[in-house]
Design a protein around this motif. Structure first.
Motif, PDB file in Angstrom:
ATOM      1  N   ASP A 172       3.628   4.052  12.942  1.00 24.96           N
ATOM      2  CA  ASP A 172       3.455   3.962  14.461  1.00 24.96           C
ATOM      3  C   ASP A 172       4.463   5.734  14.820  1.00 24.96           C
ATOM      4  N   ARG A 173       5.762   6.103  13.677  1.00 18.64           N
ATOM      5  CA  ARG A 173       5.876   7.228  14.324  1.00 18.64           C
ATOM      6  C   ARG A 173       4.983   8.352  13.939  1.00 18.64           C
ATOM      7  N   GLY A 174       4.280   8.027  12.469  1.00 18.22           N
ATOM      8  CA  GLY A 174       3.595   9.133  12.255  1.00 18.22           C
ATOM      9  C   GLY A 174       4.193   9.641  11.041  1.00 18.22           C
ATOM     10  N   GLU A 175       5.257   8.753  10.487  1.00 12.35           N
ATOM     11  CA  GLU A 175       5.142   9.222   9.093  1.00 12.35           C
ATOM     12  C   GLU A 175       5.250   8.773   7.768  1.00 12.35           C
ATOM     13  N   LEU A 176       5.417   9.131   6.625  1.00 12.21           N
ATOM     14  CA  LEU A 176       4.499   8.260   5.572  1.00 12.21           C
ATOM     15  C   LEU A 176       5.172   7.313   5.040  1.00 12.21           C
ATOM     16  N   VAL A 177       4.840   6.474   4.966  1.00 13.31           N
ATOM     17  CA  VAL A 177       5.096   4.555   4.255  1.00 13.31           C
ATOM     18  C   VAL A 177       5.883   4.926   2.402  1.00 13.31           C
ATOM     19  N   SER A 178       7.625   4.812   2.834  1.00  6.55           N
ATOM     20  CA  SER A 178       8.144   4.819   1.531  1.00  6.55           C
ATOM     21  C   SER A 178       7.492   4.358   0.760  1.00  6.55           C
ATOM     22  N   ASP A 179       8.834   4.537  -0.619  1.00  4.40           N
ATOM     23  CA  ASP A 179       8.116   3.719  -2.163  1.00  4.40           C
ATOM     24  C   ASP A 179       8.168   2.539  -2.314  1.00  4.40           C
ATOM     25  N   GLU A 180       9.637   1.944  -0.696  1.00  2.00           N
ATOM     26  CA  GLU A 180      10.572   0.391  -1.052  1.00  2.00           C
ATOM     27  C   GLU A 180       9.277  -0.322  -0.863  1.00  2.00           C
ATOM     28  N   ILE A 181       8.564   0.207   0.751  1.00  2.00           N
ATOM     29  CA  ILE A 181       7.918  -0.034   1.718  1.00  2.00           C
ATOM     30  C   ILE A 181       5.844  -0.515   0.849  1.00  2.00           C
ATOM     31  N   VAL A 182       5.846   0.120   0.302  1.00  2.00           N
ATOM     32  CA  VAL A 182       4.446   0.319  -0.934  1.00  2.00           C
ATOM     33  C   VAL A 182       4.859  -1.064  -2.083  1.00  2.00           C
ATOM     34  N   VAL A 183       5.648  -0.905  -2.668  1.00  3.24           N
ATOM     35  CA  VAL A 183       5.732  -1.720  -3.790  1.00  3.24           C
ATOM     36  C   VAL A 183       6.093  -3.064  -3.350  1.00  3.24           C
ATOM     37  N   GLY A 184       7.175  -2.937  -1.647  1.00  2.00           N
ATOM     38  CA  GLY A 184       6.991  -4.748  -1.176  1.00  2.00           C
ATOM     39  C   GLY A 184       5.691  -5.111  -0.705  1.00  2.00           C
ATOM     40  N   ILE A 185       5.053  -4.376  -0.387  1.00  2.00           N
ATOM     41  CA  ILE A 185       3.822  -5.187   0.376  1.00  2.00           C
ATOM     42  C   ILE A 185       2.892  -5.482  -1.429  1.00  2.00           C
ATOM     43  N   ILE A 186       2.937  -4.799  -2.329  1.00  2.00           N
ATOM     44  CA  ILE A 186       2.512  -4.909  -3.824  1.00  2.00           C
ATOM     45  C   ILE A 186       3.185  -6.422  -4.695  1.00  2.00           C
ATOM     46  N   GLU A 187       4.553  -6.564  -3.516  1.00  2.00           N
ATOM     47  CA  GLU A 187       5.040  -7.685  -4.224  1.00  2.00           C
ATOM     48  C   GLU A 187       4.483  -9.057  -3.716  1.00  2.00           C
ATOM     49  N   ASP A 188       4.388  -8.166  -2.445  1.00  2.00           N
ATOM     50  CA  ASP A 188       3.538  -9.490  -1.229  1.00  2.00           C
ATOM     51  C   ASP A 188       2.739 -10.505  -2.112  1.00  2.00           C
ATOM     52  N   ARG A 189       1.243  -8.726  -2.260  1.00  2.00           N
ATOM     53  CA  ARG A 189       0.452  -9.481  -3.163  1.00  2.00           C
ATOM     54  C   ARG A 189       0.458 -10.419  -4.180  1.00  2.00           C
ATOM     55  N   ILE A 190       0.816  -9.840  -5.133  1.00  2.00           N
ATOM     56  CA  ILE A 190       0.794 -10.410  -6.425  1.00  2.00           C
ATOM     57  C   ILE A 190       1.601 -11.536  -6.533  1.00  2.00           C
ATOM     58  N   GLU A 191       2.129 -11.971  -5.397  1.00  2.00           N
ATOM     59  CA  GLU A 191       2.001 -14.168  -4.550  1.00  2.00           C
ATOM     60  C   GLU A 191       0.875 -14.835  -4.335  1.00  2.00           C
ATOM     61  N   GLU A 192      -0.181 -13.910  -4.202  1.00  2.00           N
ATOM     62  CA  GLU A 192      -1.040 -14.329  -3.496  1.00  2.00           C
ATOM     63  C   GLU A 192      -2.014 -15.082  -4.996  1.00  2.00           C
ATOM     64  N   PRO A 193      -2.673 -16.277  -4.622  1.00  2.00           N
ATOM     65  CA  PRO A 193      -2.797 -16.966  -6.094  1.00  2.00           C
ATOM     66  C   PRO A 193      -3.963 -16.637  -7.290  1.00  2.00           C
ATOM     67  N   ASP A 194      -5.011 -15.557  -6.328  1.00  2.00           N
ATOM     68  CA  ASP A 194      -6.241 -15.415  -6.921  1.00  2.00           C
ATOM     69  C   ASP A 194      -4.932 -13.794  -7.722  1.00  2.00           C
ATOM     70  N   ALA A 195      -4.090 -13.663  -8.103  1.00  2.00           N
ATOM     71  CA  ALA A 195      -3.452 -12.427  -8.415  1.00  2.00           C
ATOM     72  C   ALA A 195      -2.776 -12.783  -9.322  1.00  2.00           C
ATOM     73  N   ARG A 196      -2.454 -14.322  -9.321  1.00  2.88           N
ATOM     74  CA  ARG A 196      -0.648 -14.793  -9.918  1.00  2.88           C
ATOM     75  C   ARG A 196      -1.294 -14.547 -11.888  1.00  2.88           C
ATOM     76  N   GLN A 197      -2.643 -14.759 -11.948  1.00  2.00           N
ATOM     77  CA  GLN A 197      -2.721 -14.298 -13.407  1.00  2.00           C
ATOM     78  C   GLN A 197      -3.075 -12.870 -14.062  1.00  2.00           C
ATOM     79  N   GLY A 198      -2.717 -12.387 -12.745  1.00  2.00           N
ATOM     80  CA  GLY A 198      -3.008 -10.935 -13.135  1.00  2.00           C
ATOM     81  C   GLY A 198      -4.068  -9.705 -11.757  1.00  2.00           C
ATOM     82  N   PHE A 199      -3.700  -8.531 -12.211  1.00  2.03           N
ATOM     83  CA  PHE A 199      -4.398  -7.300 -11.277  1.00  2.03           C
ATOM     84  C   PHE A 199      -4.399  -6.388 -12.195  1.00  2.03           C
ATOM     85  N   ILE A 200      -5.722  -5.702 -11.099  1.00  2.23           N
ATOM     86  CA  ILE A 200      -5.551  -3.917 -11.858  1.00  2.23           C
ATOM     87  C   ILE A 200      -5.471  -3.126 -10.859  1.00  2.23           C
TER      88      ILE A 200
END
Length: 193
Positions: free
Chosen positions: A54-82
């Protein structure tokens, strides 16, 4: 199985990712899609990302990794991901590795698509012509000048990842200029399945 596909735009990563999803039954994770979903769902990391965007800035690496961290907790990604399109920099790779370490997980393989850049530009021009001939919308980045700019950005930011993953013993390479089915077979050999 946790896999990163690495290579310049147009190298065939997306095509092979679709085949891997079908064969291995694990999801392909797109950081852009994950970011939009986290924002829409109003997750804590998604709210942080929304505030930054909303401030027009780029999302930091920390936030992107946090989003990936949340996503790999979902059931379909527990056995792996690409992952295709992430990480883009060595700093992102280091942050991603640290997150996996905290979770007691490891990457199984990083597959780099080696390509001839001049032939790659020709491939993109052909893809645009074929798309147009089918009466479909041509991707904005299938313009040769836009594509060359993306290649330059890849060389500057992402190419150093090869040495990073090679130093960790995780890098394998395929010839991305081979026909699609041959690349698929080469990847099967690398993964042992």
């Amino acid at each position: 199985m946790r896999i990163i596909l690495l290579g310049p735009p147009g190298a065939g990563k997306g095509t092979q990712a679709v085949r891997l999803v079908e064969r291995l039954g694990i999801p392909q994770l797109s950081t852009g899609d994950m970011l939009r979903a986290a924002v829409a769902a109003g997750t804590p990391v998604g709210l942080k990302a929304k505030a930054v965007m909303d401030r027009g800035e780029l999302v930091s690496d920390e936030i992107v990794v946090g989003i990936i961290e949340d996503r790999i907790e979902e059931p379909d990604a527990r056995q792996g991901f690409i992952l295709d399109g992430f990480p883009r920099t060595v700093a992102q790779a280091e942050a991603f590795d640290a997150m996996l370490d905290r979770k007691g997980l490891k990457l199984d393989c990083v597959i780099e698509f080696k390509v001839n850049e001049n032939e790659l530009v020709d491939r993109i021009v052909k893809r645009a012509k074929d798309t147009e001939a089918r009466g479909e919308q041509v991707r904005r980045d299938d313009n040769p000048e836009v594509f060359k700019t993306r290649l330059e950005a890849y060389r500057a930011q992402t190419a150093p990842l090869s040495a990073y993953f090679e130093s960790k013993g995780q890098l394998r390479t395929v010839n991305g200029m081979k026909p699609i089915d041959e690349v698929t077979e080469d990847i099967k050999k690398i993964l042992g399945r």
